[in-house]
Design a protein around this motif. Structure first.
Motif, short mmCIF file in Angstrom:
data_model
loop_
_atom_site.label_atom_id
_atom_site.label_comp_id
_atom_site.label_asym_id
_atom_site.label_seq_id
_atom_site.Cartn_x
_atom_site.Cartn_y
_atom_site.Cartn_z
N ALA A 1 0.83 -1.20 0.00
CA ALA A 1 0.00 0.00 0.00
C ALA A 1 0.86 1.25 0.00
O ALA A 1 0.61 2.18 -0.76
CB ALA A 1 -0.92 -0.01 1.21
N VAL A 2 1.90 1.26 0.83
CA VAL A 2 2.75 2.45 0.92
C VAL A 2 3.49 2.68 -0.40
O VAL A 2 3.53 3.79 -0.92
CB VAL A 2 3.74 2.30 2.09
CG1 VAL A 2 4.85 3.33 1.98
CG2 VAL A 2 3.00 2.47 3.40
N ILE A 3 4.05 1.60 -0.95
CA ILE A 3 4.83 1.76 -2.19
C ILE A 3 3.92 2.13 -3.35
O ILE A 3 4.25 2.99 -4.17
CB ILE A 3 5.61 0.45 -2.51
CG1 ILE A 3 6.43 0.01 -1.29
CG2 ILE A 3 6.50 0.65 -3.71
CD1 ILE A 3 7.45 0.99 -0.83
N ILE A 4 2.76 1.48 -3.42
CA ILE A 4 1.83 1.78 -4.50
C ILE A 4 1.36 3.23 -4.39
O ILE A 4 1.34 3.97 -5.37
CB ILE A 4 0.63 0.80 -4.48
CG1 ILE A 4 1.10 -0.57 -5.00
CG2 ILE A 4 -0.50 1.32 -5.35
CD1 ILE A 4 0.05 -1.65 -4.91
N GLU B 1 8.95 18.77 9.92
CA GLU B 1 8.67 18.01 8.71
C GLU B 1 7.83 16.76 9.06
O GLU B 1 6.98 16.36 8.31
CB GLU B 1 10.00 17.58 8.10
CG GLU B 1 9.98 17.39 6.61
CD GLU B 1 11.30 16.79 6.12
OE1 GLU B 1 11.28 16.19 5.06
OE2 GLU B 1 12.32 16.92 6.85
N LEU B 2 8.12 16.19 10.21
CA LEU B 2 7.54 14.91 10.61
C LEU B 2 6.03 14.88 10.48
O LEU B 2 5.46 13.94 9.97
CB LEU B 2 7.94 14.60 12.06
CG LEU B 2 7.24 13.41 12.69
CD1 LEU B 2 7.74 12.13 12.04
CD2 LEU B 2 7.48 13.38 14.18
N LEU B 3 5.39 15.93 10.96
CA LEU B 3 3.93 15.90 11.00
C LEU B 3 3.33 16.12 9.62
O LEU B 3 2.19 15.78 9.37
CB LEU B 3 3.41 16.96 11.97
CG LEU B 3 3.70 16.63 13.43
CD1 LEU B 3 3.20 17.74 14.32
CD2 LEU B 3 3.05 15.31 13.80
N GLU B 4 4.10 16.73 8.75
CA GLU B 4 3.50 17.13 7.48
C GLU B 4 3.75 16.12 6.37
O GLU B 4 2.91 15.94 5.50
CB GLU B 4 4.06 18.49 7.05
CG GLU B 4 3.49 19.63 7.89
CD GLU B 4 4.48 20.78 8.02
OE1 GLU B 4 5.33 20.93 7.12
OE2 GLU B 4 4.40 21.50 9.03
N VAL B 5 4.86 15.47 6.38
CA VAL B 5 5.20 14.61 5.25
C VAL B 5 4.94 13.15 5.60
O VAL B 5 5.48 12.61 6.55
CB VAL B 5 6.69 14.79 4.86
CG1 VAL B 5 6.99 14.02 3.59
CG2 VAL B 5 7.01 16.25 4.69
N GLU B 6 4.05 12.54 4.84
CA GLU B 6 3.78 11.14 5.07
C GLU B 6 4.90 10.29 4.48
O GLU B 6 5.63 10.73 3.59
CB GLU B 6 2.45 10.76 4.41
CG GLU B 6 1.27 11.21 5.22
CD GLU B 6 -0.02 10.75 4.58
OE1 GLU B 6 0.01 9.68 3.92
OE2 GLU B 6 -1.02 11.45 4.71
N LEU B 7 4.96 9.04 4.94
CA LEU B 7 6.01 8.14 4.50
C LEU B 7 6.04 8.02 2.98
O LEU B 7 7.10 8.06 2.36
CB LEU B 7 5.82 6.77 5.15
CG LEU B 7 6.84 5.71 4.77
CD1 LEU B 7 8.25 6.14 5.13
CD2 LEU B 7 6.51 4.38 5.44
N LEU C 1 9.96 -0.73 -7.54
CA LEU C 1 9.39 -1.94 -8.17
C LEU C 1 10.12 -3.19 -7.68
O LEU C 1 9.51 -4.23 -7.41
CB LEU C 1 9.47 -1.83 -9.70
CG LEU C 1 8.63 -0.69 -10.31
CD1 LEU C 1 8.84 -0.63 -11.82
CD2 LEU C 1 7.15 -0.87 -10.00
N ALA C 2 11.44 -3.09 -7.53
CA ALA C 2 12.21 -4.23 -7.05
C ALA C 2 11.80 -4.58 -5.61
O ALA C 2 11.72 -5.76 -5.24
CB ALA C 2 13.71 -3.93 -7.11
N PHE C 3 11.53 -3.54 -4.82
CA PHE C 3 11.11 -3.74 -3.44
C PHE C 3 9.77 -4.49 -3.40
O PHE C 3 9.57 -5.42 -2.62
CB PHE C 3 10.98 -2.37 -2.76
CG PHE C 3 10.77 -2.43 -1.28
CD1 PHE C 3 11.77 -2.90 -0.44
CD2 PHE C 3 9.58 -1.99 -0.72
CE1 PHE C 3 11.58 -2.93 0.94
CE2 PHE C 3 9.39 -2.02 0.66
CZ PHE C 3 10.39 -2.50 1.48
N LEU C 4 8.84 -4.10 -4.29
CA LEU C 4 7.56 -4.82 -4.40
C LEU C 4 7.79 -6.27 -4.77
O LEU C 4 7.23 -7.19 -4.17
CB LEU C 4 6.65 -4.16 -5.44
CG LEU C 4 6.03 -2.80 -5.06
CD1 LEU C 4 5.24 -2.24 -6.24
CD2 LEU C 4 5.12 -2.96 -3.86
N ALA C 5 8.64 -6.49 -5.78
CA ALA C 5 8.91 -7.85 -6.25
C ALA C 5 9.54 -8.69 -5.13
O ALA C 5 9.22 -9.87 -4.95
CB ALA C 5 9.82 -7.83 -7.47
#
Lengths: 627, 85
Positions: free
Chosen positions: A385-388, A550-556, A570-574
């Motif tokens: 979900a995070v990578i997508i 920055e922490l509160l504003e920028v999501e992972l 993509l490699a991480f997903l694979a």
């Protein structure tokens, strides 16, 4: 006899699909405990039965069985408990045999086997509503006379007949107290019970012929099966159901996930404003809320996935899916029966591996265990979900499907294809041998009972939250400490300088050829505890290097988009499609296969697949993107 | 009518089991699923791709089995009381 005041034990026994679990839920309500038998991993489901006089008995739900002569590890537990040969369970003082009223002629055979054990026993004639709907008239009083056992008509899903079952169980327990249990006779009685299969079959049919009149094989089920099992519409329908299931997991969960995310952000805000900057505040916001929060966000998706699986199981569709899949599974040396544990593995490989206990053939079963981790479990969802969300545009493709949903579906498909390929190779090499065939009763269609669904979903959601609160919490905390200390001097990246960073730098040597950076290498280590920890770990690693504002504003997701090139993502997903990133899976495999050999084999072959898969993805996409 | 095997039945034809000839384990497993001499069976569905496995009505239950298992069960087609069509 011991004078210790221990509650008597009553066991529920019956064919699979006789409605045993529904009856168990109806009798015990939410007061039930799901645990594992020590040493083996068959679920031990126990609950409290309150008897009319206010005293209590322990009710245990034994695995569904066809006979006292076991075909599978599941049935073996049932047999062993009933004859008192099971070390971790007391011999039941009384038995409640659950039978499907619409299929008496066949199911009474098992009742006769059970009766031959000589235990006090009650017969719950379940699914009486379906029998009535199909026009069966069952003279249950005559049945009680023929069996010389109390027979109680029940409709477990509608909670009908419960008081009568409890009263009959109490009477049986009273009888148990009078006649001392002759457990010494059990082995001899068992031989007698299973020795006369044909005799029991004849007797069962004779009794059924006497007490059942009228009725017609379920017409509604036959009509539905014309569509569901049809050579063309059947597979199409199965594909549509699976596709809808995975789209729903992504689409329906979003508002709930957003709400949870909002709540975590709100909590982080409160901590930020009410505590001074320092290690405590850093730990609470980055370590605890950031890490565990990143995992709990996925509870809605997991609940939806389990809800789908439970509905498919309880409606009776799951065995049809097994029927439709049998041919494909036979092509790689398995049977349709493997489909059910494998589908459960989409939620989590652990219950999936346990569910293989219903597979009779040992090599079929071993192969299914080995490929179960390739099914995309819910722990991968947080990672995907995070990578997508970070790298795949959120737009509609062809006016129908969402691009992110399509990629997710593709990852699931990738895992399935990998699993089938692995099974095919395994069946030709390490688990070579003849297949065990395919034999399975397909139950009547039924509307799932809300109560059974709710209990099933609750048990699974609770298991997930408990993991988030224990193993994930602990590994996130340890990682936060490792990534935060020793403190880096000014101008040096904290992550690079920390213990975790140094470990990551070492691992990076291994993972750099497949496109992984140091942060990923760091995250993979705690990710061994559980896959979703990798997300929490990335959250922690990137948060530590970020400034507080920055922490509160920028999501992972946004942070990753800035930090990773597309081929790396993509490699991480694979990698996560194949990677053996789950200690619990190895632990359960070790227990189920009685040794270290197969879990070590599983880890090795999955690691090789993941490394090659991620490497190929990285280099091919790099080349395709002109890098 | 001459005896046939379950896998040779036309879908919708009702028949009765005359004999089960499989290895001992295979036979027991079929019996555990309600197959027995004299029991009424009906071939309901054949799966796509190679017509394997089969969905067979056994008494009042529906049992999925492979063609190889069904081929071990000899049946006799019931007398047609009304010659439809």
């Amino acid at each position: 006899m011991s004078e210790v005041m221990t509650a008597p034990v009553v066991a529920l026994v019956g064919n699979p699909n006789a409605g045993k679990t529904s009856l168990f839920n109806a009798l015990t309500g939410a007061r039930q405990k799901v645990a594992n038998y020590p040493g083996v991993t068959v679920e031990r489901k126990a609950g409290t039965l309150t008897l009319p006089d206010g005293s209590r008995a322990e009710l245990i739900d034994l695995p569904g069985a066809h006979s006292l002569e076991p075909r599978s590890p599941d049935e073996e537990v049932t047999r062993d408990v009933l004859v008192g040969a099971y070390a971790h369970e007391r011999v039941p003082d009384a038995i409640i045999a659950v039978v499907d009223a619409t299929n008496l002629a066949s199911q009474l055979r098992f009742v006769l086997e059970l009766k031959a054990l000589g235990r006090p026993m009650v017969v719950a004639l379940n699914m009486m509503d379906l029998a009535e709907r199909d026009g069966f008239f069952i003279d249950y009083e005559a049945l009680a006379r023929e069996l010389a056992l109390p027979v109680i008509p029940t409709v477990a899903v509608r909670r009908r007949g419960l008081e009568a079952v409890i009263a009959a169980a109490r009477d049986a327990l009273n009888a148990a107290e009078i006649s001392a249990i002759r457990s010494a006779d059990a082995p001899a009685m068992l031989v007698e019970a299973i020795g006369d299969m044909r005799g029991h079959q004849r007797q069962a049919r004779d009794i059924a012929a006497k007490v059942v009149s009228g009725g017609d094989a379920n017409q509604m089920t036959r009509q539905i099966d014309r569509l569901v099992l049809h050579p063309v519409s059947g597979p199409v329908l199965l594909a549509v159901i699976l596709f809808l299931m995975f789209q729903a997991v992504f689409a329906w969960a979003t508002p709930f996930a957003d709400a949870i995310e909002g709540a975590i952000g709100w909590a982080q805000g409160i901590v930020m404003t009410s505590l001074p900057a320092g290690p405590v505040r850093g730990f609470l916001t980055e370590g605890l809320l950031g890490g565990v929060g990143a995992v709990i966000v996925f509870l809605p998706q997991i609940v939806i996935l389990f809800a789908f699986i439970l509905v498919l199981e309880q409606s009776g569709y799951m065995t049809r899916a097994a029927f439709l899949m049998d041919r494909l599974m036979a092509g790689v040396g398995l049977s349709g029966r493997a489909f059910i544990p494998l589908l459960s593995s989409f939620a989590c490989a652990i219950p999936g591996i346990m569910a293989t206990r219903s597979i009779a053939d040992p090599k079929d079963r071993l192969t299914t265990i080995l490929i179960a981790p390739l099914m995309t479990c819910s722990a991968r969802l947080p990672v995907y979900a995070v990578i997508i969300a970070a790298f795949i545009p959120d737009r509609t493709v062809g006016g129908l499907a969402n691009m992110q949903g399509l990629v997710l579906f593709g990852l699931y498909a990738f895992g399935v294809v990998g699993a089938l390929a692995a099974a095919w190779v395994l069946r030709l090499t390490v688990t070579k041998g003849a297949g065990g065939g395919f034999l399975m009763e397909m139950p009547k269609y039924q509307l799932p009972a809300i109560r059974d669904l709710a209990i099933g979903i609750w048990q699974r959601a609770w298991a997930f939250l408990r993991r988030a609160g224990t193993i994930i919490l602990v590994s996130t905390m340890v990682l936060w400490v490792f990534a935060s200390y020793p403190k880096a001097p000014d101008g040096v990246s904290q992550v690079d300088y920390s213990i975790a960073g140094r470990i990551g730098a070492g691992l990076e040597v291994v993972f750099a050829p497949i496109g992984f950076n140091k942060e990923i290498s760091i995250a993979l280590v705690p990710g061994m505890a559980a896959r979703e920890v990798a997300v929490a770990a990335l959250g922690t690693v990137y948060a530590i290097d970020a400034d507080d504002e920055e922490l509160l504003e920028v999501e992972l997701a946004d942070r990753l988009r800035g930090a990773w090139p597309l081929p790396t993502a993509l490699a991480f997903l694979a990698w996560f499609v194949f990677a053996p990133q789950c200690i619990s899976t190895f632990a359960v495999t070790r227990r189920e296969t009685n040794g270290w050999r197969w879990p070590i084999f599983m880890f090795s072959y999955l690691f090789v697949m993941a490394y090659l898969g991620a490497g190929a993805t990285y280099w091919i996409s790099k080349w395709a993107l002109g890098g | 009518m001459a005896p046939m095997r379950i896998d040779q039945l036309t879908p919708g034809t009702v028949a009765h089991i005359v004999a089960i000839d499989l290895d001992e384990l295979g036979e027991r497993r079929l019996r555990e699923h309600g197959l027995d001499e004299g029991v009424e069976v009906e071939l309901l569905h054949r799966a796509a791709f190679g017509a394997d496995p089969l969905a067979v009505r056994v008494g009042n239950a529906c049992v999925a089995m492979r063609r190889s298992q069904a081929a071990g069960v000899t049946v006799r087609v019931a007398q047609r009381l009304e010659a439809a069509e």
